[in-house]
Design a protein around this motif. Structure first.
Motif, short mmCIF file in Angstrom:
data_model
loop_
_atom_site.label_atom_id
_atom_site.label_comp_id
_atom_site.label_asym_id
_atom_site.label_seq_id
_atom_site.Cartn_x
_atom_site.Cartn_y
_atom_site.Cartn_z
N GLN A 1 34.24 11.03 86.65
CA GLN A 1 33.52 9.76 86.80
C GLN A 1 32.43 9.89 87.87
OE1 GLN A 1 37.27 8.25 87.43
NE2 GLN A 1 37.39 7.04 85.56
N ASN B 1 29.21 -0.06 85.54
CA ASN B 1 30.65 -0.22 85.76
C ASN B 1 31.45 0.58 84.73
OD1 ASN B 1 30.44 -1.87 88.00
ND2 ASN B 1 30.46 -3.75 86.80
N ALA B 2 30.99 0.59 83.49
CA ALA B 2 31.68 1.36 82.46
C ALA B 2 31.62 2.85 82.77
CB ALA B 2 31.08 1.06 81.08
N GLU C 1 34.10 3.55 85.48
CA GLU C 1 35.48 3.50 84.97
C GLU C 1 35.78 4.68 84.05
OE1 GLU C 1 35.62 -0.33 83.15
OE2 GLU C 1 35.64 -1.38 85.06
N ARG D 1 39.23 11.47 89.20
CA ARG D 1 37.97 10.74 89.38
C ARG D 1 36.75 11.67 89.42
NH1 ARG D 1 38.77 5.47 88.44
NH2 ARG D 1 40.46 4.58 89.65
#
Length: 167
Positions: free
Chosen positions: A14, A100-101, A104, A11
């Motif tokens: 991100q 959100n993209a 993700e 993560r």
């Protein structure tokens, strides 16, 4: 009997992309040259003092203004603020999906900002192209380079000058 599959996701990339959005923004407007000057006049309107030389020139071209007229008023035609107001809800919803993209890992922060800028730029151009109020003065209509009654679109250069930049 079910099968479970575990994926250990990294993560950190991100989170870096989400952090890359902090403090950044998108501006949409007319930023360069004569088009910026003209856009400012239309966005906020202006008053042009009438000189005797101007009065004589306008008379010669067929616009006869009263001796008592001291200023020519170009009315406000707020295409940037109006275009933003008309489309902000849609752009905010699109932006939320794009965030959100990013979260993700499917989109970069830079791509999100460019997409928002491009979308808002297009919406404002569309709004400016369709703007018809307040209407042009009859004299202006008679002397337009390409005809048409859209007050912001004589040659298309100013509306074409609407762009975005990521800050």
């Amino acid at each position: 009997m079910g099968v479970r599959h575990y994926v250990k996701a990294d993560r950190s990339k991100q989170y870096k992309e989400l952090d890359a959005l902090n403090g950044r923004s998108v501006e949409v407007g007319v930023f360069n040259g004569e088009h910026a000057w003209l856009a400012h006049i239309h966005e906020f309107g202006c008053q042009i003092p009438v000189t005797e030389k101007m009065r004589a020139y306008l008379h010669w071209t067929g616009l006869h203004i009263k001796k008592s007229t001291r200023v020519i008023v170009i009315p406000e035609r707020s295409f940037l603020r109006g275009g933003y107001d008309a489309s902000k809800d849609e752009v905010v919803m699109t932006s939320a999906m794009l965030v959100n993209a990013v979260a993700e890992g499917a989109l970069s922060a830079d791509a999100l900002l460019e997409a928002v800028g491009t979308t808002l730029e297009g919406k404002i151009k569309e709004y400016a192209t369709n703007l018809g109020d307040p209407p042009l003065h009859g004299y202006t209509l008679e002397h337009r380079a390409h005809g048409g009654s859209n007050p912001l679109n004589d040659t298309g250069d100013m509306i074409g000058g609407i762009t975005h930049r990521v800050k």
